[in-house]
Design a protein around this motif. Structure first.
Motif, mmCIF file in Angstrom:
data_model
loop_
_atom_site.group_PDB
_atom_site.id
_atom_site.type_symbol
_atom_site.label_atom_id
_atom_site.label_comp_id
_atom_site.label_asym_id
_atom_site.label_seq_id
_atom_site.Cartn_x
_atom_site.Cartn_y
_atom_site.Cartn_z
ATOM 1 N N MET A 334 0.146 -3.732 8.351
ATOM 2 C CA MET A 334 1.375 -4.143 7.663
ATOM 3 C C MET A 334 1.566 -3.333 6.386
ATOM 4 S SD MET A 334 2.626 -7.594 8.583
ATOM 5 C CE MET A 334 2.641 -8.428 7.026
ATOM 6 N N ALA A 335 0.477 -3.181 5.653
ATOM 7 C CA ALA A 335 0.540 -2.452 4.385
ATOM 8 C C ALA A 335 1.010 -1.020 4.626
ATOM 9 C CB ALA A 335 -0.824 -2.453 3.713
ATOM 10 N N ILE A 336 0.569 -0.453 5.746
ATOM 11 C CA ILE A 336 0.954 0.932 6.026
ATOM 12 C C ILE A 336 2.442 1.032 6.345
ATOM 13 C CG2 ILE A 336 0.709 2.736 7.774
ATOM 14 C CD1 ILE A 336 -2.358 1.823 7.584
ATOM 15 N N TYR A 337 2.948 0.056 7.081
ATOM 16 C CA TYR A 337 4.390 0.057 7.354
ATOM 17 C C TYR A 337 5.175 -0.017 6.051
ATOM 18 C CZ TYR A 337 3.849 -0.383 12.376
ATOM 19 O OH TYR A 337 3.555 -0.126 13.671
ATOM 20 N N GLU A 338 4.715 -0.895 5.166
ATOM 21 C CA GLU A 338 5.417 -1.068 3.898
ATOM 22 C C GLU A 338 5.320 0.163 3.019
ATOM 23 O OE1 GLU A 338 4.704 -5.777 3.064
ATOM 24 O OE2 GLU A 338 3.689 -4.267 1.892
ATOM 25 N N ARG A 339 4.196 0.828 3.118
ATOM 26 C CA ARG A 339 3.923 1.904 2.171
ATOM 27 C C ARG A 339 4.059 3.287 2.800
ATOM 28 N NH1 ARG A 339 -1.460 -0.682 0.254
ATOM 29 N NH2 ARG A 339 -2.023 1.409 -0.386
ATOM 30 N N ARG A 341 6.468 5.286 2.813
ATOM 31 C CA ARG A 341 7.088 6.201 1.876
ATOM 32 C C ARG A 341 6.092 6.609 0.791
ATOM 33 N NH1 ARG A 341 12.408 6.673 0.715
ATOM 34 N NH2 ARG A 341 12.907 7.574 -1.301
ATOM 35 N N GLU A 342 5.371 5.606 0.308
ATOM 36 C CA GLU A 342 4.376 5.852 -0.731
ATOM 37 C C GLU A 342 3.324 6.862 -0.262
ATOM 38 O OE1 GLU A 342 1.462 2.786 -2.662
ATOM 39 O OE2 GLU A 342 3.507 2.024 -2.750
ATOM 40 N N ILE A 343 2.898 6.677 0.990
ATOM 41 C CA ILE A 343 1.898 7.589 1.553
ATOM 42 C C ILE A 343 2.459 9.003 1.613
ATOM 43 C CG2 ILE A 343 0.572 8.139 3.631
ATOM 44 C CD1 ILE A 343 0.678 4.990 4.143
ATOM 45 N N ALA A 436 8.570 10.694 2.649
ATOM 46 C CA ALA A 436 8.840 10.562 1.222
ATOM 47 C C ALA A 436 10.258 10.993 0.880
ATOM 48 C CB ALA A 436 7.843 11.405 0.438
ATOM 49 N N ILE A 437 10.797 11.945 1.651
ATOM 50 C CA ILE A 437 12.081 12.533 1.327
ATOM 51 C C ILE A 437 13.234 11.657 1.791
ATOM 52 C CG2 ILE A 437 13.488 14.604 1.639
ATOM 53 C CD1 ILE A 437 10.858 15.057 0.227
ATOM 54 N N LYS A 438 12.985 10.969 2.887
ATOM 55 C CA LYS A 438 14.080 10.206 3.492
ATOM 56 C C LYS A 438 14.575 9.145 2.518
ATOM 57 C CE LYS A 438 12.788 10.997 8.230
ATOM 58 N NZ LYS A 438 11.619 10.713 9.052
ATOM 59 N N SER B 95 14.990 9.869 -5.244
ATOM 60 C CA SER B 95 14.768 8.457 -5.604
ATOM 61 C C SER B 95 13.447 8.275 -6.343
ATOM 62 C CB SER B 95 14.820 7.598 -4.346
ATOM 63 O OG SER B 95 14.111 8.230 -3.295
ATOM 64 N N TYR B 96 13.117 9.232 -7.172
ATOM 65 C CA TYR B 96 11.977 9.221 -8.104
ATOM 66 C C TYR B 96 10.632 9.097 -7.400
ATOM 67 C CZ TYR B 96 16.149 7.109 -10.169
ATOM 68 O OH TYR B 96 17.420 6.788 -10.466
ATOM 69 N N ASN B 97 10.519 8.084 -6.493
ATOM 70 C CA ASN B 97 9.276 7.913 -5.730
ATOM 71 C C ASN B 97 8.026 7.808 -6.589
ATOM 72 O OD1 ASN B 97 10.309 7.694 -3.206
ATOM 73 N ND2 ASN B 97 10.201 9.880 -2.764
ATOM 74 N N LEU B 98 8.092 6.962 -7.601
ATOM 75 C CA LEU B 98 6.878 6.683 -8.366
ATOM 76 C C LEU B 98 6.114 5.581 -7.633
ATOM 77 C CD1 LEU B 98 8.446 6.591 -11.923
ATOM 78 C CD2 LEU B 98 7.361 8.524 -10.768
#
Lengths: 440, 246
Positions: A334-339, A341-343, A436-438, B95-98
């Protein structure tokens, strides 16, 4: 990425989703607690057996018999299989004793000579199982006294009596109905005059006046529990002297008891210094061609009979831990789905695949570790509760948690965490940096 | 101007959408010089973002070569790319992405964390960087506690902290108002020119292109035209020489 930074980031991420982290940890807590408590009950059971058997005698003593002669007191020991192999009788003599002494981990060796005799104090008598031993080995063989002392190497005629022999002394002149109603005699074994005779009719009409009871010097009294409370222990030399007289008298009477070759013993006790080596030493003695048994045989067979129960208990714990592991995997996925973009962002700004994988593994390991710690604490409390309940119900099946169980529970929970996190971490690693770009 | 730091040779990028094949980038060749501010301009769907992604190694080209700092991006695997980005690339997102769990300071240090720089050194550098983007007072704020402009400043500080050769910016002002947009562009171009860093900006906002040395106008996956802005250069030169005299 350093371990410190990994832990910091993993900690922050878990902290951000407090409730979810808490619930996942809770699963591990339940799993750890159940596995620890279940195992602790198994350990408690084994310890209970050990305590019980230790009341019968020392677990570190091996009883050796000449091959072919019958065993002594054997409760439920399996028939020794090796005796059938070596049909040739090996003499159980002083040479054999020296050989036993040479075995590694053997602390003390003593020949054992047993005979039933009558103990006399004033008008009271009682049967006693008289055992002659090497007095120097008495302490090592696990004999305990509650009054006085055990025999030592300098004793030639000292005697140690079991409390049971003294307390159940009776007047042989009374009928048994009268004996039952009579108040038990108060005899101070240490100070009253005590005598020993091999005339079983002593004090009755059939007494053989030619046999003079021997006055003995009591140096210690053994407690009224365990197998020695009806025994009398004396030095080997004295015992042999009495036995010689007894056999001469028996010969005169025309009855021949067991014929024993000169210089041989029926039984020898071997004390092992390490409880874990008992089976090993026992096997070595068997390999020499003797029969050998010890209380560890009984302990092993008791453990064997409850093995199934302990395995079931362990399995119940294991199942709840497996469920907890699935919980961790679920949380991490779940955490991976949420994150996602963060990854992706982390990858774009220079995180290596290893960094990403380690970050998620660390988070999963944290969940396992926290669950292991909390589970251990709760197990501690649960164990106390189980013991109290067991005591109230009079059961001796109590829970016992050794330190190693806590440590391995925490370690195990952490490993479970890492294993559960492995799949999600691998998945996170494979996510595209493009995420990350999307824009949303 | 110096050597070509980015060399793109006949790059093609195709996407498969079900049965249809879409050509996002159709045989582009382009060189970007060191220290240049290059603007990729075009409407949405023109292929400018795809080109940026290809340059940053986020996507692999179907065909062609992309060489940055004499290294073939298209041939690198993920680990090599990570190491390459750590060393040579900075990135500013629309979108900054912090990372929401980290403070401004920690977000800025993140690229250094991945590089394994010591706490002391990276904190020092991050503080300097935050000062340079005008966020001295906000080092311990989390992204959620900052305005869009402030977040983008953190993001810019993060992109420049590695002292990268090339900084890519993907619609860096897309989420900002006009005033903040100019502040942000001043900031980015200012930082880049200070260290002779190359800047590649993707935008659809013509206003921003006035910051560029060169504007690459894209249409349907191809370069339509390239405009050089000599005037601005001259203006800057005058200002610089003037400053020298004073």
């Amino acid at each position: 990425m350093s371990i410190r930074d990994l832990m910091m980031m993993a900690g922050r991420n878990l902290w951000k989703r407090k409730l979810r982290t808490f619930l996942t940890v809770l699963g591990v807590v339940i799993g750890t607690t159940s596995i620890v408590v279940m195992i602790s009950i198994g350990i408690g059971m084994n310890e209970g057996f050990k305590k019980q058997i230790e009341e019968w005698g020392s677990l570190q003593v091996i009883d050796v018999y000449a091959s072919g002669s019958g065993g002594g007191y054997v409760m439920m020991a399996p028939a020794s299989s090796s005796s059938s192999k070596s049909k040739k009788d090996v003499p159980l003599d002083n040479a054999a004793i020296e050989k036993f002494k040479a075995i590694e981990h053997v602390e003390a060796v003593s020949p054992i000579l047993q005979s039933s005799m009558i103990l006399v104090s004033g008008k009271y008598v009682n049967y006693a199982n008289v055992i002659g031993i090497d007095p120097a080995a008495m302490e090592a063989l696990g004999y305990k006294v509650e009054e006085g002392r055990v025999l030592n190497g300098e004793d030639k005629d000292g005697l140690v009596i079991g409390r049971g022999v003294i307390e159940s002394m009776y007047n042989p002149k009374m009928s048994w109905q009268m004996q039952a109603q009579a108040t038990p005699p108060e005899i101070d074994a240490m100070n009253d005059k005590i005598m020993l005779t091999y005339d079983w009719n002593y004090g009755t009409k059939g007494q053989d006046k030619s046999i003079k009871p021997i006055k003995v010097n009591v140096v210690g009294v053994m407690p009224n529990n365990g197998s020695n409370s009806y025994s009398v222990i004396m030095p080997m030399q004295q015992m042999q002297k009495i036995m010689k007289d007894m056999e001469a008298w028996q010969k005169k009477q025309g009855s021949t008891s067991e014929t024993k070759k000169k210089g041989q013993y029926n039984q020898v006790s071997v004390k092992v210094d390490d409880i874990n080596e008992v089976q090993n030493v026992q096997q070595q003695i068997k390999d020499m061609g003797f029969q050998a048994s010890s209380l560890t045989d009984q302990l092993e067979s008791m453990k064997e009979t409850t093995k199934m129960l302990r395995m079931v208990l362990g399995a119940i714990g294991a199942i709840s831990l497996i469920v907890a592991a699935i919980g961790i995997t679920n949380t991490m996925v779940m955490a991976i789905y949420e994150r996602t973009r963060e990854i992706g962002v982390m990858k774009v700004i220079g995180a290596s695949l290893r960094d990403i994988k380690l970050l998620f593994l660390t988070e999963a390991a944290f969940i396992g570790f926290a669950g292991g710690i909390a589970g251990s604490l709760i197990s501690f409390v649960m164990s106390k509760v189980v013991n109290v309940i067991a005591m109230q119900q009079g059961s001796d099946m109590t829970s016992l948690i050794p330190i190693w169980l806590y440590l391995s529970a925490i370690g195990f929970a952490t490993v479970i965490g890492i294993l559960s996190g492995y799949l999600p971490a691998k998945r996170a690693m494979k996510l595209s940096a493009l995420a990350a770009i999307k824009t949303e | 101007m110096g050597k070509n730091i980015i060399r793109i040779k006949n790059v093609k990028k195709l996407y498969r959408m079900g049965t249809e094949v879409i050509t996002a980038v159709n045989g582009i060749s382009l060189n970007v010089q060191q220290g240049e501010v290059c603007c990729l301009f075009g409407k949405s769907g023109s292929g400018k973002s795809t080109l940026l992604n290809l340059m940053a190694g986020l996507e692999k080209p179907t065909k062609g070569e992309i060489i940055i700092h004499n290294k073939h991006i298209e041939r690198m695997n993920e680990n090599q790319l990570a190491a390459f980005r750590q060393q040579y690339i900075g990135f500013v997102f629309q979108s900054y992405n912090l990372l929401p769990t980290l403070t401004a300071l920690e977000n800025v240090t993140l690229p250094l964390i991945f590089r394994g720089v010591s706490v002391k050194e990276r904190t020092e550098r991050a503080k300097e960087m935050l000062k340079a983007v005008g966020l001295e007072g906000r080092t311990h704020h989390k992204p959620g506690e900052m305005s869009g402009g402030q977040q983008q400043r953190v993001s810019i500080a993060r992109a420049f902290i590695n002292n990268p050769q090339v900084v890519f910016a993907d619609e860096p002002t897309g989420n900002l108002d006009t005033k903040t947009t100019y502040e942000m562009m001043d900031l980015i171009t200012g930082l880049a020119s200070k260290y002779k860093q190359t800047l590649v900006i993707v935008t659809h906002d013509w206003e921003l292109s006035e910051y560029a040395d060169r504007i690459v106008v894209m249409m349907d996956g191809k370069i339509e035209k390239i405009e050089k802005i000599e005037q601005k250069k001259m203006l800057q030169n005058v200002q610089q020489s003037g400053g020298d005299v004073e």
